[in-house]
Write a protein that holds these residues in place. Structure first.
Motif, PDB file in Angstrom:
ATOM      1  N   TYR A  80     -16.832 -18.523  10.945  1.00  0.00           N
ATOM      2  CA  TYR A  80     -16.403 -17.795   9.752  1.00  0.00           C
ATOM      3  C   TYR A  80     -17.605 -17.244   8.995  1.00  0.00           C
ATOM      4  N   LEU A  81     -18.678 -18.019   8.911  1.00  0.00           N
ATOM      5  CA  LEU A  81     -19.909 -17.534   8.269  1.00  0.00           C
ATOM      6  C   LEU A  81     -20.405 -16.256   8.938  1.00  0.00           C
ATOM      7  N   ASP A  82     -20.274 -16.205  10.261  1.00  0.00           N
ATOM      8  CA  ASP A  82     -20.765 -15.051  11.017  1.00  0.00           C
ATOM      9  C   ASP A  82     -19.712 -13.966  11.190  1.00  0.00           C
ATOM     10  N   GLY A  83     -18.489 -14.231  10.730  1.00  0.00           N
ATOM     11  CA  GLY A  83     -17.396 -13.287  10.926  1.00  0.00           C
ATOM     12  C   GLY A  83     -16.845 -12.725   9.631  1.00  0.00           C
ATOM     13  N   ASP A  84     -15.626 -13.128   9.315  1.00  0.00           N
ATOM     14  CA  ASP A  84     -14.872 -12.534   8.211  1.00  0.00           C
ATOM     15  C   ASP A  84     -15.352 -12.880   6.812  1.00  0.00           C
ATOM     16  N   LEU A  85     -16.194 -13.882   6.663  1.00  0.00           N
ATOM     17  CA  LEU A  85     -16.598 -14.288   5.319  1.00  0.00           C
ATOM     18  C   LEU A  85     -17.258 -13.152   4.543  1.00  0.00           C
ATOM     19  N   ALA A  86     -18.072 -12.345   5.175  1.00  0.00           N
ATOM     20  CA  ALA A  86     -18.741 -11.250   4.462  1.00  0.00           C
ATOM     21  C   ALA A  86     -17.718 -10.324   3.789  1.00  0.00           C
ATOM     22  N   LEU A  87     -16.687  -9.943   4.517  1.00  0.00           N
ATOM     23  CA  LEU A  87     -15.662  -9.068   3.947  1.00  0.00           C
ATOM     24  C   LEU A  87     -14.916  -9.777   2.823  1.00  0.00           C
ATOM     25  N   HIS A  88     -14.596 -11.049   3.020  1.00  0.00           N
ATOM     26  CA  HIS A  88     -13.879 -11.795   1.982  1.00  0.00           C
ATOM     27  C   HIS A  88     -14.722 -11.934   0.715  1.00  0.00           C
ATOM     28  N   LEU A  89     -16.013 -12.171   0.874  1.00  0.00           N
ATOM     29  CA  LEU A  89     -16.889 -12.272  -0.299  1.00  0.00           C
ATOM     30  C   LEU A  89     -17.045 -10.931  -1.000  1.00  0.00           C
ATOM     31  N   ARG A  90     -17.086  -9.857  -0.245  1.00  0.00           N
ATOM     32  CA  ARG A  90     -17.166  -8.537  -0.863  1.00  0.00           C
ATOM     33  C   ARG A  90     -15.918  -8.261  -1.698  1.00  0.00           C
ATOM     34  N   ALA A  91     -14.743  -8.661  -1.187  1.00  0.00           N
ATOM     35  CA  ALA A  91     -13.502  -8.493  -1.954  1.00  0.00           C
ATOM     36  C   ALA A  91     -13.530  -9.377  -3.200  1.00  0.00           C
ATOM     37  N   TYR A  92     -14.071 -10.575  -3.068  1.00  0.00           N
ATOM     38  CA  TYR A  92     -14.178 -11.475  -4.216  1.00  0.00           C
ATOM     39  C   TYR A  92     -15.145 -10.900  -5.253  1.00  0.00           C
ATOM     40  N   LEU A  93     -16.256 -10.350  -4.796  1.00  0.00           N
ATOM     41  CA  LEU A  93     -17.195  -9.715  -5.725  1.00  0.00           C
ATOM     42  C   LEU A  93     -16.518  -8.577  -6.490  1.00  0.00           C
ATOM     43  N   PHE A  94     -15.727  -7.794  -5.781  1.00  0.00           N
ATOM     44  CA  PHE A  94     -15.013  -6.703  -6.447  1.00  0.00           C
ATOM     45  C   PHE A  94     -14.154  -7.263  -7.576  1.00  0.00           C
ATOM     46  N   ARG A  95     -13.410  -8.334  -7.289  1.00  0.00           N
ATOM     47  CA  ARG A  95     -12.538  -8.923  -8.311  1.00  0.00           C
ATOM     48  C   ARG A  95     -13.334  -9.494  -9.473  1.00  0.00           C
ATOM     49  N   LEU A  96     -14.470 -10.134  -9.172  1.00  0.00           N
ATOM     50  CA  LEU A  96     -15.311 -10.650 -10.253  1.00  0.00           C
ATOM     51  C   LEU A  96     -15.850  -9.520 -11.134  1.00  0.00           C
ATOM     52  N   GLU A  97     -16.266  -8.435 -10.488  1.00  0.00           N
ATOM     53  CA  GLU A  97     -16.882  -7.333 -11.231  1.00  0.00           C
ATOM     54  C   GLU A  97     -15.859  -6.432 -11.922  1.00  0.00           C
ATOM     55  N   GLU A  98     -14.714  -6.231 -11.300  1.00  0.00           N
ATOM     56  CA  GLU A  98     -13.733  -5.275 -11.830  1.00  0.00           C
ATOM     57  C   GLU A  98     -12.566  -5.938 -12.541  1.00  0.00           C
ATOM     58  N   GLY A  99     -12.384  -7.238 -12.343  1.00  0.00           N
ATOM     59  CA  GLY A  99     -11.281  -7.941 -12.983  1.00  0.00           C
ATOM     60  C   GLY A  99      -9.931  -7.695 -12.346  1.00  0.00           C
ATOM     61  N   ARG A 100      -9.931  -7.187 -11.136  1.00  0.00           N
ATOM     62  CA  ARG A 100      -8.676  -6.930 -10.422  1.00  0.00           C
ATOM     63  C   ARG A 100      -8.954  -6.941  -8.926  1.00  0.00           C
ATOM     64  N   ALA A 101      -7.906  -7.080  -8.158  1.00  0.00           N
ATOM     65  CA  ALA A 101      -8.034  -7.029  -6.705  1.00  0.00           C
ATOM     66  C   ALA A 101      -8.323  -5.603  -6.261  1.00  0.00           C
ATOM     67  N   ALA A 102      -9.059  -5.472  -5.207  1.00  0.00           N
ATOM     68  CA  ALA A 102      -9.353  -4.150  -4.651  1.00  0.00           C
ATOM     69  C   ALA A 102      -8.121  -3.570  -3.974  1.00  0.00           C
ATOM     70  N   THR A 103      -8.013  -2.277  -4.052  1.00  0.00           N
ATOM     71  CA  THR A 103      -6.963  -1.570  -3.316  1.00  0.00           C
ATOM     72  C   THR A 103      -7.585  -1.043  -2.027  1.00  0.00           C
ATOM     73  N   PRO A 104      -6.777  -0.577  -1.099  1.00  0.00           N
ATOM     74  CA  PRO A 104      -7.337  -0.045   0.152  1.00  0.00           C
ATOM     75  C   PRO A 104      -8.295   1.132  -0.040  1.00  0.00           C
ATOM     76  N   THR A 105      -8.196   1.828  -1.166  1.00  0.00           N
ATOM     77  CA  THR A 105      -9.081   2.985  -1.393  1.00  0.00           C
ATOM     78  C   THR A 105     -10.349   2.619  -2.172  1.00  0.00           C
ATOM     79  N   ASP A 106     -10.448   1.403  -2.670  1.00  0.00           N
ATOM     80  CA  ASP A 106     -11.640   0.981  -3.426  1.00  0.00           C
ATOM     81  C   ASP A 106     -12.802   0.699  -2.486  1.00  0.00           C
ATOM     82  N   LEU A 107     -13.974   1.053  -2.921  1.00  0.00           N
ATOM     83  CA  LEU A 107     -15.202   0.737  -2.189  1.00  0.00           C
ATOM     84  C   LEU A 107     -15.659  -0.655  -2.603  1.00  0.00           C
ATOM     85  N   LEU A 108     -15.807  -1.543  -1.630  1.00  0.00           N
ATOM     86  CA  LEU A 108     -16.237  -2.904  -1.949  1.00  0.00           C
ATOM     87  C   LEU A 108     -17.742  -2.944  -2.169  1.00  0.00           C
TER      88      LEU A 108
END
Length: 111
Positions: A80-108
């Motif tokens: 997981y560290l070498d796979g999907d975690l990077a994408l999941h953390l990028r989505a989490y960063l988006f939520r931390l920074e923007e206060g909402r979940a990313a949509t499919p059109t948002d740039l992570l």
């Protein structure tokens, strides 16, 4: 590495067990994580891989007596560290920074 051991020990000894009080250790991350902290953790993730590799024999020995599958779980986490975690953390960063979940059109954001 000592910090990781303390975390694992605390999770194993969690008196709340996530019940009765609403949250266990894994449910209050937003109160503790910042975008900077997430990026620092990601930058230092090699320490986690090193820990998992060093403990492989112990995990396998524990599985012989406990049958809990710790060694397989550690291998899965390393993958997981070498796979999907990077994408999941990028989505989490988006939520931390923007206060909402990313949509499919948002740039992570970058890690």
């Amino acid at each position: 590495m000592e910090e990781l051991w303390r975390l694992v020990g605390a999770a194993e000894d969690d008196p709340m067990m996530g019940y009765g009080y609403g949250y266990g250790y894994g449910c209050d991350g937003d109160a503790h994580w910042t975008p900077t902290a997430v990026r620092e953790w990601w930058r230092d993730r090699g320490r986690i891989r090193e820990y998992l590799a060093l403990q492989r024999g112990r995990f396998e020995a524990d599985d012989v007596t406990s049958g809990q599958g710790t060694a397989a779980a550690a291998r899965d986490y390393a993958a997981y560290l070498d796979g999907d975690l990077a994408l999941h953390l990028r989505a989490y960063l988006f939520r931390l920074e923007e206060g909402r979940a990313a949509t499919p059109t948002d740039l992570l954001p970058r890690l």
